[in-house]
Design a protein around this motif. Structure first.
Motif, PDB file in Angstrom:
ATOM      1  N   LEU A 198     -43.188  58.032  -6.140  1.00 37.08           N
ATOM      2  CA  LEU A 198     -43.142  59.247  -6.955  1.00 37.08           C
ATOM      3  C   LEU A 198     -42.384  60.363  -6.233  1.00 37.08           C
ATOM      4  CD1 LEU A 198     -46.818  59.293  -8.280  1.00 37.08           C
ATOM      5  CD2 LEU A 198     -44.760  58.561  -9.510  1.00 37.08           C
ATOM      6  N   PHE A 199     -42.177  60.174  -4.935  1.00 36.49           N
ATOM      7  CA  PHE A 199     -41.515  61.194  -4.128  1.00 36.49           C
ATOM      8  C   PHE A 199     -40.042  60.853  -3.903  1.00 36.49           C
ATOM      9  CE2 PHE A 199     -45.946  61.601  -3.189  1.00 36.49           C
ATOM     10  CZ  PHE A 199     -46.155  62.957  -2.973  1.00 36.49           C
ATOM     11  N   THR A 200     -39.218  61.883  -3.827  1.00 34.08           N
ATOM     12  CA  THR A 200     -37.824  61.706  -3.415  1.00 34.08           C
ATOM     13  C   THR A 200     -37.787  61.470  -1.915  1.00 34.08           C
ATOM     14  OG1 THR A 200     -37.035  63.155  -5.170  1.00 34.08           O
ATOM     15  CG2 THR A 200     -35.564  62.814  -3.286  1.00 34.08           C
ATOM     16  N   MET A 201     -37.079  60.429  -1.483  1.00 35.36           N
ATOM     17  CA  MET A 201     -36.984  60.131  -0.053  1.00 35.36           C
ATOM     18  C   MET A 201     -35.518  59.944   0.315  1.00 35.36           C
ATOM     19  SD  MET A 201     -40.278  57.648   0.697  1.00 35.36           S
ATOM     20  CE  MET A 201     -40.453  56.880  -0.928  1.00 35.36           C
ATOM     21  N   GLY A 202     -35.019  60.852   1.137  1.00 34.59           N
ATOM     22  CA  GLY A 202     -33.622  60.831   1.522  1.00 34.59           C
ATOM     23  C   GLY A 202     -33.206  59.542   2.213  1.00 34.59           C
ATOM     24  N   GLN A 203     -34.096  58.971   3.032  1.00 34.07           N
ATOM     25  CA  GLN A 203     -33.766  57.747   3.750  1.00 34.07           C
ATOM     26  C   GLN A 203     -33.628  56.566   2.788  1.00 34.07           C
ATOM     27  OE1 GLN A 203     -32.537  59.038   6.452  1.00 34.07           O
ATOM     28  NE2 GLN A 203     -33.483  57.514   7.806  1.00 34.07           N
ATOM     29  N   GLN A 204     -34.436  56.580   1.735  1.00 32.00           N
ATOM     30  CA  GLN A 204     -34.326  55.528   0.717  1.00 32.00           C
ATOM     31  C   GLN A 204     -32.970  55.610   0.018  1.00 32.00           C
ATOM     32  OE1 GLN A 204     -36.909  55.155  -2.939  1.00 32.00           O
ATOM     33  NE2 GLN A 204     -38.232  54.025  -1.519  1.00 32.00           N
ATOM     34  N   GLU A 205     -32.549  56.836  -0.286  1.00 35.37           N
ATOM     35  CA  GLU A 205     -31.235  57.037  -0.895  1.00 35.37           C
ATOM     36  C   GLU A 205     -30.126  56.557   0.043  1.00 35.37           C
ATOM     37  OE1 GLU A 205     -30.111  57.963  -3.768  1.00 35.37           O
ATOM     38  OE2 GLU A 205     -31.882  58.715  -4.799  1.00 35.37           O
ATOM     39  N   LYS A 206     -30.273  56.857   1.323  1.00 35.10           N
ATOM     40  CA  LYS A 206     -29.260  56.441   2.303  1.00 35.10           C
ATOM     41  C   LYS A 206     -29.169  54.918   2.374  1.00 35.10           C
ATOM     42  CE  LYS A 206     -27.951  56.791   7.185  1.00 35.10           C
ATOM     43  NZ  LYS A 206     -28.285  57.369   8.515  1.00 35.10           N
ATOM     44  N   ALA A 207     -30.324  54.260   2.438  1.00 38.89           N
ATOM     45  CA  ALA A 207     -30.338  52.801   2.511  1.00 38.89           C
ATOM     46  C   ALA A 207     -29.733  52.190   1.253  1.00 38.89           C
ATOM     47  CB  ALA A 207     -31.766  52.298   2.708  1.00 38.89           C
ATOM     48  N   ALA A 208     -30.047  52.764   0.091  1.00 40.93           N
ATOM     49  CA  ALA A 208     -29.507  52.258  -1.170  1.00 40.93           C
ATOM     50  C   ALA A 208     -27.988  52.398  -1.206  1.00 40.93           C
ATOM     51  CB  ALA A 208     -30.142  52.988  -2.345  1.00 40.93           C
ATOM     52  N   GLU A 209     -27.487  53.533  -0.739  1.00 45.52           N
ATOM     53  CA  GLU A 209     -26.040  53.749  -0.725  1.00 45.52           C
ATOM     54  C   GLU A 209     -25.338  52.749   0.195  1.00 45.52           C
ATOM     55  OE1 GLU A 209     -22.697  57.229   0.266  1.00 45.52           O
ATOM     56  OE2 GLU A 209     -24.837  57.652   0.561  1.00 45.52           O
ATOM     57  N   MET A 210     -25.912  52.530   1.372  1.00 46.92           N
ATOM     58  CA  MET A 210     -25.324  51.583   2.313  1.00 46.92           C
ATOM     59  C   MET A 210     -25.268  50.179   1.712  1.00 46.92           C
ATOM     60  SD  MET A 210     -27.230  52.795   5.825  1.00 46.92           S
ATOM     61  CE  MET A 210     -26.385  51.656   6.925  1.00 46.92           C
ATOM     62  N   LEU A 211     -26.347  49.785   1.077  1.00 46.19           N
ATOM     63  CA  LEU A 211     -26.459  48.447   0.509  1.00 46.19           C
ATOM     64  C   LEU A 211     -25.523  48.282  -0.682  1.00 46.19           C
ATOM     65  CD1 LEU A 211     -28.098  45.920   1.127  1.00 46.19           C
ATOM     66  CD2 LEU A 211     -29.930  46.825  -0.315  1.00 46.19           C
ATOM     67  N   ALA A 212     -25.511  49.276  -1.554  1.00 52.35           N
ATOM     68  CA  ALA A 212     -24.654  49.212  -2.744  1.00 52.35           C
ATOM     69  C   ALA A 212     -23.177  49.160  -2.351  1.00 52.35           C
ATOM     70  CB  ALA A 212     -24.921  50.407  -3.655  1.00 52.35           C
ATOM     71  N   LYS A 213     -22.778  49.998  -1.418  1.00 50.36           N
ATOM     72  CA  LYS A 213     -21.374  50.011  -1.001  1.00 50.36           C
ATOM     73  C   LYS A 213     -20.986  48.709  -0.312  1.00 50.36           C
ATOM     74  CE  LYS A 213     -20.512  54.988  -0.714  1.00 50.36           C
ATOM     75  NZ  LYS A 213     -20.200  56.134   0.174  1.00 50.36           N
ATOM     76  N   ALA A 214     -21.893  48.149   0.474  1.00 49.53           N
ATOM     77  CA  ALA A 214     -21.611  46.878   1.156  1.00 49.53           C
ATOM     78  C   ALA A 214     -21.408  45.748   0.149  1.00 49.53           C
ATOM     79  CB  ALA A 214     -22.739  46.524   2.115  1.00 49.53           C
ATOM     80  N   ALA A 215     -22.121  45.822  -0.982  1.00 50.90           N
ATOM     81  CA  ALA A 215     -22.026  44.783  -2.008  1.00 50.90           C
ATOM     82  C   ALA A 215     -20.964  45.088  -3.063  1.00 50.90           C
ATOM     83  CB  ALA A 215     -23.382  44.604  -2.689  1.00 50.90           C
ATOM     84  N   GLY A 216     -20.379  46.290  -3.016  1.00 55.71           N
ATOM     85  CA  GLY A 216     -19.414  46.688  -4.039  1.00 55.71           C
ATOM     86  C   GLY A 216     -20.067  46.952  -5.375  1.00 55.71           C
ATOM     87  N   LEU A 217     -21.328  47.383  -5.346  1.00 59.26           N
ATOM     88  CA  LEU A 217     -22.080  47.657  -6.572  1.00 59.26           C
ATOM     89  C   LEU A 217     -22.589  49.101  -6.543  1.00 59.26           C
ATOM     90  CD1 LEU A 217     -23.803  44.174  -6.858  1.00 59.26           C
ATOM     91  CD2 LEU A 217     -22.098  45.109  -8.429  1.00 59.26           C
ATOM     92  N   ASP A 218     -23.541  49.433  -7.428  1.00 62.81           N
ATOM     93  CA  ASP A 218     -23.804  50.855  -7.668  1.00 62.81           C
ATOM     94  C   ASP A 218     -25.257  51.318  -7.605  1.00 62.81           C
ATOM     95  OD1 ASP A 218     -20.942  51.465  -8.645  1.00 62.81           O
ATOM     96  OD2 ASP A 218     -21.568  49.836  -9.961  1.00 62.81           O
ATOM     97  N   ALA A 219     -26.212  50.416  -7.802  1.00 69.22           N
ATOM     98  CA  ALA A 219     -27.605  50.855  -7.893  1.00 69.22           C
ATOM     99  C   ALA A 219     -28.527  49.833  -7.254  1.00 69.22           C
ATOM    100  CB  ALA A 219     -27.995  51.072  -9.361  1.00 69.22           C
ATOM    101  N   VAL A 220     -29.623  50.321  -6.647  1.00 70.97           N
ATOM    102  CA  VAL A 220     -30.535  49.451  -5.903  1.00 70.97           C
ATOM    103  C   VAL A 220     -31.973  49.684  -6.339  1.00 70.97           C
ATOM    104  CG1 VAL A 220     -31.441  48.891  -3.601  1.00 70.97           C
ATOM    105  CG2 VAL A 220     -29.003  49.406  -3.886  1.00 70.97           C
ATOM    106  N   PHE A 221     -32.713  48.581  -6.487  1.00 71.16           N
ATOM    107  CA  PHE A 221     -34.170  48.654  -6.625  1.00 71.16           C
ATOM    108  C   PHE A 221     -34.766  47.978  -5.403  1.00 71.16           C
ATOM    109  CE2 PHE A 221     -38.237  46.706  -7.547  1.00 71.16           C
ATOM    110  CZ  PHE A 221     -38.949  47.783  -8.072  1.00 71.16           C
ATOM    111  N   PHE A 222     -35.644  48.698  -4.682  1.00 72.30           N
ATOM    112  CA  PHE A 222     -36.263  48.133  -3.488  1.00 72.30           C
ATOM    113  C   PHE A 222     -37.594  47.471  -3.820  1.00 72.30           C
ATOM    114  CE2 PHE A 222     -33.521  51.262  -1.223  1.00 72.30           C
ATOM    115  CZ  PHE A 222     -32.856  50.354  -0.412  1.00 72.30           C
ATOM    116  N   ALA A 223     -37.769  46.272  -3.278  1.00 74.64           N
ATOM    117  CA  ALA A 223     -38.996  45.506  -3.440  1.00 74.64           C
ATOM    118  C   ALA A 223     -39.514  45.133  -2.047  1.00 74.64           C
ATOM    119  CB  ALA A 223     -38.711  44.258  -4.280  1.00 74.64           C
ATOM    120  N   ASN A 224     -40.455  44.188  -2.004  1.00 80.13           N
ATOM    121  CA  ASN A 224     -41.057  43.790  -0.732  1.00 80.13           C
ATOM    122  C   ASN A 224     -40.549  42.459  -0.198  1.00 80.13           C
ATOM    123  OD1 ASN A 224     -43.182  45.953  -0.587  1.00 80.13           O
ATOM    124  ND2 ASN A 224     -43.749  45.008  -2.513  1.00 80.13           N
TER     125      ASN A 224
END
Length: 385
Positions: free
Chosen positions: A67-93
């Protein structure tokens, strides 16, 4: 007596510590670990930079919820999306959860239900991912599977073409079938799958749970073949041993996963995210990946040169540092003997020995593993005479 369900055929090895490419058991015996936690510890055991990042996050907070905005989560998503050449990430376990999310998204985004996967594939053990898996043994005893999954032979484009149509939501595949025996897709087949998905309006989904995060010398294995998937899933190597999975998709899919459509209480946990960021910072470095390719070429050539002459070995195959050695006999006894000699390796099906060394492995450690395998195979060959 054990209070654990016997869902794993556990080895007679209890770890006491682990660092780099080595694991030490409670009896003080040291093993060269070429399992990497089943392709998880890509930077080796307990990499110092990841440890420091995790400690820093532990001193801040462990969990607050999504429910909270987390800057580190955004950073990880950006790194992952750019590495894959894609745009959006959903984090799971986990990888299974990432694949579960991909299956849900494919059905919701397309409005279709049929999903095609491949014989000998492995996508997880939840009901949806178990249904997606093209191995009957995974499903035995669990009753009716989730419907509308169809399985065709891997590397057989004609069989896939016969199943394609307007009713197909997605085609899901592994670039290298890990649990299915370390079988790699060939470029004609993989490009053909991509073409058929575009032709019929189906999503092209690639399961990179085991092949991703540098394992093959690229951020993701599909990048060896110039493919453009709609969805990529990742887990194992992403957190260096901390539990994390991710589904990565193209921008047009974001509208189908809005608030309330999907979720995970612990998905994108800040401690796991800290580990993932530091892991990606190191593995996605171009120099690091080039070294992985150099190491993998050396290892494959030496395995072929020094082990290829044994009568019981049918084939040595793989991609990057994901290698399978197929034998003409079951490998369980061989794996047990290798453990006695101080080398940890994995099966991939009944007759395949799977090697997943850390990406930080040294030339000397690869040579040591080959010496142990040579010695053990020779010993077992003499015992069989």
């Amino acid at each position: 007596m054990t209070y654990l369900f016997p869902t794993y055929a556990r080895w007679d090895v209890e770890p006491a510590s682990a660092e780099g490419s080595y694991l030490t058991d409670v009896n003080g015996k040291k093993y060269l670990d070429f399992t990497s936690g089943i392709g998880v510890c890509n930077l080796g055991h307990k990499p110092k930079m990841v440890l420091e990042a995790v400690k820093k996050q532990l001193d801040q907070f462990w969990h607050v919820s999504n429910l909270f905005t987390m800057g580190q989560q955004e950073k990880a998503a950006e790194m992952l999306a750019k590495a894959a050449g894609l745009d959006a990430v959903f984090f799971a376990n986990s990888g299974a959860e990432a694949n579960e999310g991909a299956i849900k998204l494919a059905r919701k985004a397309t409005g279709k239900e049929k999903i095609i996967t491949f014989e000998q594939s492995f996508h997880g053990r939840t009901f949806a991912t178990m249904a997606a898996t093209g191995q009957e043994k995974i499903k035995q005893g669990f009753g009716p599977m989730l419907e509308k999954f169809v399985y065709v032979p891997f590397n057989n484009l004609e069989s896939l073409e016969g199943q394609m149509g307007e009713d197909v939501a997605a085609v899901m595949l592994e670039i290298v079938q890990g649990e299915g025996g370390v079988h790699a897709g060939n470029i004609e087949f993989l490009k053909g799958v991509e073409r058929l998905c575009k032709k019929w309006g189906a999503l092209f989904m690639i399961d990179e749970i085991q092949t991703g995060i540098g394992r093959t010398g690229k951020p993701f294995a599909f990048q060896h073949f110039d493919l453009q998937p709609d969805i990529v899933t990742s887990a194992k190597g992403l957190g260096s041993g901390l539990p994390i999975g991710a589904m990565i998709g193209r921008a047009g899919l974001k509208q189908y996963f809005g608030p309330g459509s999907h979720g995970s209480t612990f998905g994108g946990n800040p401690v796991s995210i800290a580990a993932a960021i530091e892991t990606m910072e190191n593995i996605f470095d171009q120099g690091f990946l080039e070294e992985v390719l150099i190491k993998s070429e050396f290892y494959m050539s030496q395995l072929l040169k020094q082990l290829g002459h044994f009568d019981g070995i049918k084939e040595v195959r793989g991609l990057g540092l994901m290698i399978g050695i197929e034998f003409s006999y079951p490998v369980q006894n061989l794996l047990a003997e290798l453990r006695k000699e101080g080398l940890l390796a994995l099966p991939a099906g009944e007759n395949v020995l799977r090697l997943l060394p850390p990406l930080t492995v040294t030339i000397q450690e690869m040579e040591k593993s080959i010496e142990i395998m040579k010695k053990t195979i020779e010993k077992m060959s003499k015992m069989a005479v």
